[in-house]
Scaffold this motif. Structure first.
Motif, PDB file in Angstrom:
ATOM      1  N   ALA A  26      -0.241   0.842  -2.423  1.00  0.00           N
ATOM      2  CA  ALA A  26      -1.417   1.574  -2.911  1.00  0.00           C
ATOM      3  C   ALA A  26      -2.582   1.441  -1.940  1.00  0.00           C
ATOM      4  CB  ALA A  26      -1.805   1.071  -4.293  1.00  0.00           C
ATOM      5  N   GLY A  27      -2.791   0.240  -1.401  1.00  0.00           N
ATOM      6  CA  GLY A  27      -3.898   0.034  -0.476  1.00  0.00           C
ATOM      7  C   GLY A  27      -3.710   0.748   0.846  1.00  0.00           C
ATOM      8  N   LEU A  28      -2.485   0.789   1.336  1.00  0.00           N
ATOM      9  CA  LEU A  28      -2.224   1.415   2.631  1.00  0.00           C
ATOM     10  C   LEU A  28      -2.226   2.940   2.568  1.00  0.00           C
ATOM     11  CD1 LEU A  28       0.654  -0.852   4.023  1.00  0.00           C
ATOM     12  CD2 LEU A  28      -1.726  -0.774   4.826  1.00  0.00           C
ATOM     13  N   PHE A  29      -1.742   3.492   1.436  1.00  0.00           N
ATOM     14  CA  PHE A  29      -1.496   4.933   1.389  1.00  0.00           C
ATOM     15  C   PHE A  29      -2.307   5.689   0.347  1.00  0.00           C
ATOM     16  CE2 PHE A  29       2.502   2.845   2.802  1.00  0.00           C
ATOM     17  CZ  PHE A  29       2.419   3.225   4.134  1.00  0.00           C
ATOM     18  N   GLY A  30      -3.130   4.987  -0.412  1.00  0.00           N
ATOM     19  CA  GLY A  30      -4.048   5.680  -1.306  1.00  0.00           C
ATOM     20  C   GLY A  30      -3.412   6.277  -2.539  1.00  0.00           C
ATOM     21  N   ARG A  31      -2.240   5.828  -2.889  1.00  0.00           N
ATOM     22  CA  ARG A  31      -1.587   6.278  -4.120  1.00  0.00           C
ATOM     23  C   ARG A  31      -0.553   5.239  -4.537  1.00  0.00           C
ATOM     24  NH1 ARG A  31       3.519   8.159  -2.975  1.00  0.00           N
ATOM     25  NH2 ARG A  31       3.957   8.661  -0.783  1.00  0.00           N
ATOM     26  N   LYS A  32      -0.156   5.305  -5.780  1.00  0.00           N
ATOM     27  CA  LYS A  32       0.861   4.379  -6.256  1.00  0.00           C
ATOM     28  C   LYS A  32       2.234   4.826  -5.735  1.00  0.00           C
ATOM     29  CE  LYS A  32      -1.623   3.011 -10.434  1.00  0.00           C
ATOM     30  NZ  LYS A  32      -1.622   2.923 -11.916  1.00  0.00           N
ATOM     31  N   PRO A  33       3.113   3.885  -5.445  1.00  0.00           N
ATOM     32  CA  PRO A  33       4.443   4.268  -4.973  1.00  0.00           C
ATOM     33  C   PRO A  33       5.230   4.983  -6.058  1.00  0.00           C
ATOM     34  CG  PRO A  33       4.364   1.918  -5.449  1.00  0.00           C
ATOM     35  CD  PRO A  33       2.954   2.421  -5.560  1.00  0.00           C
TER      36      PRO A  33
END
Length: 519
Positions: free
Chosen positions: A110-117
């Motif tokens: 979430a922190g790296l890509f701005g969304r939940k996996p």
């Protein structure tokens, strides 16, 4: 053929996922205010705002407002706690991590890509994909060879020789030492810069960090072995560490779970692993703390080596005004532990007049005389699982651990519940100071038997991913230290969820009573 197709899809999914960078913030309050001041003819206001004109939009990674309110008893006084909380990207809150037992990979994603996996169109689980990548970068350590002054040999054997030669060196010294050789072995490094493919850069960041994690964790384990038998040969140290790592890998343990065992010097129980994992995940990001500032600055400088990015950030993490507070508390504890009860209380009260390690905060109102004060929830989030494990008999404390943890409980009572009366202010309410994250970190690791010199390393393991989040944002826009409020979209709003407030009250009530660490 089916297997090859699946592996090809996974590789493509990894490349696609790692290459995605969340959009930069469009929130620019200084620019907007300057335009409004000019429109109103407010030249003096515009002049002040111009001092901040080089500051860009604020961060979309992190926000930690005072989100919850709750009341606790401090003797006969009701104190309202304004509990600060945090959210990564505005989509993962502390309460979710605690209530839903989210995995490290979930929060990091979430922190790296701005969304939940999620699960992509090909049925590939993104959380599992990231977890597998992190594990792969960690577990390759046992077979990695690299040149040093004595020639090329297995990394793990080099660490054993270093630890044997410097048995008191902490994990940070080991990481810094071998980071130098990493740079010498790859003189054409591309480092961190905005011209690089973001996926390739992130791939290198994860690989470098997990190698550092392995270096530090293995060195901690080897020092455990040497404390039991100082005569052990480096080859034996390397063999024992490798055996533990390979056994965990064979059992399907994650890299993080293996690190917990290395930190403890033995196979971690499921209870111990859960306690350490919750504490680690919560520390993945820490707002505008010093180490994050350094990570942002080095990304802005386009540092020539990824190794330097992590080493410099880690050195700041261990600074006296940062997580060095844990080391300060260790020194203070060792000073007051031999004293009798009266002399110990006098020493604690005297230290409160100066600066009490692991209490207060330079940037939030964690101290005051009013009946309202800000509280960091992390000590409670960390400590409550330990206390539950002690109650259930899952963790057995030695008599010395009980004594030292009892001293920490008494420090809490003196600092917050009773407070301090300063000379000349006898008619004023007492000054109360709330504990910070370091209080919880020190106390939990004391209860788990982690050696004093190793009590900032768990933070390093997880914080490295927070630095990656900052670096990726910094390559889009130069923030350095965010002082403008974060983008409104990432600021969590107050809810009726009492998960975090309940954690804080539970710990307070336990520490306010007698013998909190007795079964």
């Amino acid at each position: 053929m089916l297997y090859k197709n699946l592996e090809a899809k996974k590789a493509a999914a990894v490349r696609k996922t790692l290459s995605y960078v969340p959009d930069a913030s469009a929130y620019a309050p200084v620019t907007e205010s300057l335009a409004r001041a000019a429109e109103l003819g407010e030249d003096s206001i515009a002049a002040v705002l111009n001092s901040f004109s080089s500051m860009p939009q604020s961060t979309t990674v992190f926000a930690n407002p005072a989100l919850h309110k709750t009341a606790v008893k401090c003797g006969d006084t009701d104190i309202t706690l304004n509990i600060r909380s945090f959210a990564i990207r505005g989509i993962v809150l502390e309460s979710e991590i605690v209530a839903e037992s989210l995995s490290p990979a979930f929060v990091i994603f979430a922190g790296l890509f701005g969304r939940k996996p999620a699960e992509d169109a090909d049925g590939i689980d993104e959380e599992a994909l990231l977890s597998a990548l992190i594990d792969k970068k960690f577990y390759r350590f046992t077979d990695t060879r690299r040149a040093n002054v004595n020639g090329t040999q297995r990394f793990i054997n080099q660490v054993a020789e270093f630890v044997k030669a410097f048995p008191e060196a902490g994990p940070e010294a080991v990481i810094q030492h071998f980071s130098t050789f990493r740079k010498l072995n790859a003189p054409q490094q591309r480092g961190i810069n905005s011209t690089r493919n973001p996926g390739a850069l992130l791939f290198e960041l994860i690989g470098t960090h997990m190698e550092n994690v392995a270096l530090g964790a293995v060195s901690v384990y080897m020092r455990h072995q040497l404390r039991e038998n100082t005569a052990l040969h480096p080859q034996v140290l390397a063999m024992r560490a490798k055996d533990l790592i390979l056994e965990h890998q064979k059992q399907g343990k994650s890299a993080f779970q293996t690190c917990y065992s290395l930190l403890l010097g033995k196979q971690a129980s499921s209870v111990e692993a859960d306690i350490l994992e919750r504490m680690g995940i919560i520390q993945t990001h820490h707002g505008s703390a010093g180490s994050n500032v350094v990570a942002r600055y080095l990304a802005t400088l386009h540092t020539g080596a990824v190794s330097d990015f992590f080493v410099a950030s880690q050195m700041t993490l261990d600074g006296d005004r940062h997580f060095g507070a844990i080391h300060d508390m260790t020194a203070f504890m060792n000073q007051i532990e031999p004293l009798d009860a009266d002399a110990r209380e006098e020493a604690i009260r005297h230290r409160m007049l100066i600066a009490l390690p692991t209490f207060g905060h330079p940037e939030i109102a964690a101290a005051g005389r009013a009946e309202e004060i800000q509280q960091d929830p992390r000590p409670a989030i960390y400590l409550n699982p330990l206390l539950e494990a002690v109650d259930n008999g899952d963790i057995q404390l030695s008599e010395r651990q009980k004594k030292r943890l009892g001293i920490m409980q008494r420090i809490y009572q003196l600092a917050f519940i009773e407070g301090i009366i300063r000379p000349g202010r006898e008619n004023d309410p007492p000054l109360r100071v709330t504990p910070n994250t370091d209080f919880g970190g020190w106390t939990v690791q004391e209860g788990l038997g982690i050696y004093e010199s190793d009590r900032t390393f768990l933070t390093y393991i997880f914080r490295g991913f927070g630095w990656m989040m900052d670096a990726r944002e910094q390559l889009q826009m130069k923030i350095i230290r965010p002082v403008i409020p974060p983008h409104p979209d990432v600021v969590p709003v107050a809810t009726d969820d009492t998960t975090i407030a309940n954690e804080v009250v539970t710990l307070h009530d336990r520490l306010a009573g007698p013998n909190a660490f007795e079964q």
